[in-house]
Scaffold this motif. Structure first.
Motif, short mmCIF file in Angstrom:
data_model
loop_
_atom_site.label_atom_id
_atom_site.label_comp_id
_atom_site.label_asym_id
_atom_site.label_seq_id
_atom_site.Cartn_x
_atom_site.Cartn_y
_atom_site.Cartn_z
N GLU A 1 57.31 21.00 3.63
CA GLU A 1 56.30 20.33 2.89
C GLU A 1 57.23 19.12 2.12
O GLU A 1 56.36 18.24 2.11
CB GLU A 1 56.06 21.51 1.67
N ALA B 1 43.72 19.63 10.57
CA ALA B 1 43.39 20.38 9.17
C ALA B 1 42.41 21.35 9.57
O ALA B 1 42.42 22.21 8.57
CB ALA B 1 43.32 19.39 8.26
N ASP B 2 41.55 21.24 10.49
CA ASP B 2 40.57 22.26 10.84
C ASP B 2 39.74 22.71 9.59
O ASP B 2 39.44 23.75 9.55
CB ASP B 2 41.43 23.40 11.36
N ASN B 3 39.40 21.47 9.03
CA ASN B 3 38.27 21.81 7.70
C ASN B 3 37.54 20.59 7.87
O ASN B 3 37.59 19.48 7.53
CB ASN B 3 39.12 21.70 6.52
N TYR B 4 36.24 20.87 8.24
CA TYR B 4 35.29 19.87 8.59
C TYR B 4 35.07 19.22 7.29
O TYR B 4 34.64 17.74 7.28
CB TYR B 4 34.19 20.51 9.11
N LEU B 5 34.93 19.67 6.19
CA LEU B 5 34.53 19.13 5.10
C LEU B 5 35.68 18.12 4.69
O LEU B 5 35.21 16.93 4.25
CB LEU B 5 34.45 20.50 3.96
N VAL B 6 36.68 18.43 4.58
CA VAL B 6 37.91 17.56 4.34
C VAL B 6 37.96 16.41 5.11
O VAL B 6 37.98 15.19 4.88
CB VAL B 6 39.11 18.11 4.30
N LYS C 1 47.91 24.74 9.31
CA LYS C 1 47.17 25.27 10.47
C LYS C 1 47.73 25.33 11.80
O LYS C 1 47.46 26.06 12.73
CB LYS C 1 45.64 24.40 10.49
N ARG D 1 55.75 15.31 2.16
CA ARG D 1 55.61 14.28 1.02
C ARG D 1 56.27 13.28 0.90
O ARG D 1 55.79 11.88 0.65
CB ARG D 1 55.74 15.16 -0.44
N ASP E 1 35.52 26.58 4.46
CA ASP E 1 36.23 25.05 4.29
C ASP E 1 36.01 24.80 2.81
O ASP E 1 36.77 24.02 2.21
CB ASP E 1 35.41 24.16 5.10
N VAL F 1 36.93 11.82 -7.52
CA VAL F 1 37.26 13.06 -7.30
C VAL F 1 36.62 13.96 -8.46
O VAL F 1 36.53 15.16 -8.02
CB VAL F 1 38.78 13.09 -7.89
N LYS G 1 31.76 29.15 8.64
CA LYS G 1 33.19 28.17 8.55
C LYS G 1 33.09 27.25 7.70
O LYS G 1 33.96 27.16 6.93
CB LYS G 1 33.18 27.67 10.20
N LEU H 1 45.13 10.99 -1.83
CA LEU H 1 45.13 12.47 -2.14
C LEU H 1 44.54 13.19 -1.03
O LEU H 1 45.40 14.22 -0.79
CB LEU H 1 44.24 12.76 -3.19
N ILE H 2 43.56 12.75 -0.51
CA ILE H 2 43.08 13.32 0.61
C ILE H 2 43.95 13.47 1.70
O ILE H 2 44.11 14.59 2.60
CB ILE H 2 41.73 13.04 0.90
N ASN I 1 46.66 15.91 1.45
CA ASN I 1 45.88 17.24 1.79
C ASN I 1 45.93 17.57 3.24
O ASN I 1 46.10 18.70 3.54
CB ASN I 1 44.61 17.57 0.94
N GLU J 1 42.89 5.77 -4.35
CA GLU J 1 43.57 6.88 -4.96
C GLU J 1 43.06 8.24 -4.31
O GLU J 1 43.94 8.97 -3.82
CB GLU J 1 43.45 7.05 -6.57
N THR J 2 41.80 8.42 -4.17
CA THR J 2 41.32 9.65 -3.70
C THR J 2 41.89 9.75 -2.23
O THR J 2 42.08 10.93 -1.82
CB THR J 2 39.82 9.69 -3.73
N LEU K 1 47.62 20.56 5.12
CA LEU K 1 46.77 21.60 5.72
C LEU K 1 47.16 21.63 7.22
O LEU K 1 47.13 22.69 7.65
CB LEU K 1 45.38 21.33 5.41
#
Lengths: 207, 207
Positions: free
Chosen positions: A191, A148-153, A117, A195, B98, B153, B94, A105-106, A109, A101-102, A113
DNA sequence: GTTCCAAAAGTGGTCAGACCAAAAACTTCC
DNA sequence: GGAAGTTTTTGGTCTGACCACTTTTGGAAC
């Protein structure tokens, strides 16, 4: 070494010390950290305690040790860790569903994102997709996660992906056409279309 | 203990042995595993090696040790994984952005998930919100994350929240009314309304 | 000076034993 | 039967000792 909080263990304290040491000295992947004996002396702790900390970090894939050479910082790409968690922990069914599920979602996202970006950047994901005949599902979303340019994600997605593999084993490879609609939607920065295209893809691939 | 493969370390071997031992004996969360001394004897290894393995598993959150009592299996739902990656990896500027960005994403996901999971359950978040005058932002989303009924999550959100605090320090507390619209949207299970209500809230709180 | 090789030093890998602190198990006494 | 004290078990930590491997060093031979 006297742990700062009573009740805290020495090896935990050492892990923390190592972290701040790495930060302070600006150590990067590939760099060498002090030897076990030196650490034990500098941190005023027994060598066995230092080793407990190092071994734990090693199992996490954060450091690498080479006998006779030393201990080195690793570029954390949590392979071993994931494998371990996979075989060790995620037995219960609920956890598996949570992971799946997660991940969905990610991924959604990441798509949104990435669209945001890339806005005005003129990048065309569609071309990239069409350049191949078959497309590994992970590879597509790896690309999206990077956009998405978001290292964490990006990292979270990778971890979820690895989790998933350690459960299902099988890797999905689909015709590139399946991804064209999604790529178009992303390029168009729509968007709603993103989806529905993603939902359609996940139905196709029977997630 | 002689490692099966030459080059493999004893503590790794012990981790494997433990895994199969747990599997064979059908041990579950909360169960006790043999003492360090007994393991060291049974596996024919030094106690320090056994400890290296146990400490590593402990840092992973897979086991729990209590002095004087013993070592116990923990349920997965305490995984330090993301936590560690968080404290270890997230250092530059950065990365901070994030974190904020990711937190917003996850919160939105939680909201939508919660709406889905509560569907037909007759739970009324609005009542809970209105029962208080001031509302800590974190508390509201903690609630929502729980409603989402996805432990993974939930954990990810908590970590993002904690990390955020370590940056901003300040905790946000707002009038409960601010959350009413969002709660209504959630209770009504209206995706569009949830989205716009959340966006509005984050504008209000100047995120 | 350069090359090559053996000795020395450094480093991780492992073990055994010792002691401490906290909890549990057992004994004794009332 | 219950309370208090003693012993045992268990994790927590340190020290010192080897081993195996790698790097460095210091000559010796050229």
């Amino acid at each position: 070494m006297i742990p700062s909080d009573r009740g805290t263990k020495v090896y935990i304290e050492i892990v923390k010390q190592l972290r701040s040491m790495i930060e302070k000295d600006g150590l990067k992947a590939g760099d060498k950290i002090p030897s076990e004996r030196e650490l034990s002396e500098r941190l005023n702790a027994g060598r066995s305690s230092v080793r407990e900390a190092l071994r734990a970090l090693e199992l996490l894939g954060l450091i690498e040790t080479r006998r006779g050479e030393g201990t080195f910082i690793r570029d954390f790409h949590g392979n071993q860790l994931v494998q371990l968690l996979g075989t060790f922990v995620l037995q219960d069914e609920k956890a598996r569903k949570d992971v799946a599920e997660t991940k969905v979602l990610i991924e959604m996202n990441c798509l949104l994102l990435a669209a945001k970006k890339c806005r005005g950047k003129g990048f065309r994901l569609k071309e990239w997709v069409q350049a191949q005949r078959m497309l590994e599902d992970d590879r597509f979303f790896q690309k999206v996660a990077e956009l998405a340019d978001n290292y964490l994600v990006c990292r979270i997605w990778q971890i979820l992906k690895d989790y998933n593999h350690s459960l299902h084993v099988k890797k999905s490879i689909f015709p590139a056409e399946w991804y064209v609609r999604l790529a178009e939607a992303l390029d168009a920065d729509s968007e709603d279309e993103i989806r529905s295209a993603y939902d359609a893809l996940r139905k196709l691939s029977e997630y």
